[in-house]
Design an enzyme around this catalytic site. Sequence first.
Site, short mmCIF file in Angstrom:
data_model
loop_
_atom_site.label_atom_id
_atom_site.label_comp_id
_atom_site.label_asym_id
_atom_site.label_seq_id
_atom_site.Cartn_x
_atom_site.Cartn_y
_atom_site.Cartn_z
N TYR A 1 1.05 -1.19 0.12
CA TYR A 1 0.26 0.01 0.00
C TYR A 1 0.61 1.44 -0.25
O TYR A 1 0.69 2.36 -0.57
CB TYR A 1 -0.76 0.16 1.38
N LYS B 1 -3.17 8.30 2.55
CA LYS B 1 -4.23 8.62 3.47
C LYS B 1 -4.41 8.97 4.73
O LYS B 1 -5.27 9.30 5.55
CB LYS B 1 -4.71 7.61 3.85
P1 NAD Z 1 -11.75 3.94 -7.86
O1 NAD Z 1 -11.08 3.66 -9.10
O2 NAD Z 1 -13.62 3.26 -8.68
O3 NAD Z 1 -12.38 5.29 -7.87
C1 NAD Z 1 -11.38 5.82 -7.79
C2 NAD Z 1 -11.69 7.40 -8.37
O4 NAD Z 1 -10.94 8.10 -8.10
C3 NAD Z 1 -12.39 7.34 -9.83
O5 NAD Z 1 -13.08 7.11 -10.31
C4 NAD Z 1 -11.18 8.34 -10.56
O6 NAD Z 1 -11.67 8.87 -11.89
C5 NAD Z 1 -10.53 9.33 -9.18
N1 NAD Z 1 -10.37 10.55 -10.02
C6 NAD Z 1 -8.32 10.06 -9.40
N2 NAD Z 1 -7.76 10.44 -10.05
C7 NAD Z 1 -8.84 11.84 -10.22
C8 NAD Z 1 -8.68 13.35 -10.22
N3 NAD Z 1 -7.57 13.84 -11.12
N4 NAD Z 1 -9.93 14.27 -10.70
C9 NAD Z 1 -10.74 13.38 -10.00
N5 NAD Z 1 -11.21 12.50 -9.67
C10 NAD Z 1 -10.07 11.57 -9.36
O7 NAD Z 1 -11.65 3.44 -6.41
P2 NAD Z 1 -12.69 3.02 -5.26
O8 NAD Z 1 -12.06 1.29 -4.91
O9 NAD Z 1 -13.97 2.73 -5.26
O10 NAD Z 1 -11.75 3.82 -5.18
C11 NAD Z 1 -12.79 5.28 -4.10
C12 NAD Z 1 -11.46 5.59 -2.94
O11 NAD Z 1 -11.95 4.61 -2.07
C13 NAD Z 1 -10.29 6.02 -2.66
O12 NAD Z 1 -9.83 6.98 -1.82
C14 NAD Z 1 -9.80 4.64 -2.63
O13 NAD Z 1 -8.65 4.86 -2.20
C15 NAD Z 1 -10.62 4.84 -1.00
N6 NAD Z 1 -11.50 2.63 -0.75
C16 NAD Z 1 -10.90 2.58 -1.48
C17 NAD Z 1 -11.21 0.64 -0.83
C18 NAD Z 1 -10.87 -0.50 -1.40
O14 NAD Z 1 -10.32 -1.12 -1.12
N7 NAD Z 1 -11.68 0.00 -2.83
C19 NAD Z 1 -10.94 0.84 0.74
C20 NAD Z 1 -10.34 2.20 1.57
C21 NAD Z 1 -10.70 3.08 1.37
#
Ligand code: NAD
Length: 244
Positions: free
Chosen positions: A144, A151
């Site tokens: 990570y 984060k």
């Molecule tokens: P995802 O890839 O579907 O979403 C990530 C989003 O970030 C995408 O829509 C992407 O377009 C957007 N993004 C990236 N750069 C950008 C920019 N410059 N401007 C605007 N948008 C931008 O994946 P996800 O897992 O749904 O991630 C969403 C959030 O959840 C993130 O912060 C991720 O770290 C967090 N998260 C995810 C998990 C997991 O296991 N999936 C766990 C904990 C936290």
Amino acid sequence: MGVANRWSLAWSIAQSFVREGARVILTYQGDRQKETVEELGAELGAALVAPCDVTQDEELQALARAISARFGELDALVHSIAFANREDLSRPFLETSRSGYLIAQEVSAYSLVAAARAFAPLMKNGGSVITLSYLGAVRVVPNYNVMGVAKAALEACVRYLAAELGAAKIRVNAISAGPVKTASARGIQGFSSMLDHVASRAPFQRNAEPGEIADAAVFLASDLGRGVTGNILFVDAGYQLMGM
Ligand code: NAD
């Protein structure tokens, strides 16, 4: 902010918001996502689907102006956005480049500050800002790496923003979600083994479900969460509490 496709946590969150009667606005990053997110927005009955790359202050400002003109105000902001270079999620943390470190911080942590600054003025009767974090902010999770550091910064941003925006009745919280298979998650080397590990050790003996994370976001956005600010709420099948 952060719907890229049907697997995005932001998509589950948007669905829960609509189910509870919210009018939602979806934003997308750049033309590559436009068509998909417009289709998803139409399916959801979104009030507006608009571009917003969070590294571009002009796009944040343009969106704030559009929301102000069309709706006058905003109740809640869901920031579900992160990015790190793929190589920084597989090689040793020690090898993180300066540019890789900075891009992860800019997109994954600073963007919450930029978005809060742009949209807080629209929360005229108070509001709720919600971001998505992960356990890697406070513990070492293999691969990570740079995203864990981003984060950690994001969670600190939540506390500083919550302290400053409290007077305007704007609450700021994070959901620390357990691992869910999304496009971003697939960029982390060994992600599938993370899912297996959590399922074998979490109190619920499974992984968190997107709908559980989404419903927690509804709680934080709604009046039911009116007493909660500056918190990191774990929605992770209980995994974070295990010591061994
Ligand atoms: P995802 O890839 O579907 O979403 C990530 C989003 O970030 C995408 O829509 C992407 O377009 C957007 N993004 C990236 N750069 C950008 C920019 N410059 N401007 C605007 N948008 C931008 O994946 P996800 O897992 O749904 O991630 C969403 C959030 O959840 C993130 O912060 C991720 O770290 C967090 N998260 C995810 C998990 C997991 O296991 N999936 C766990 C904990 C936290």
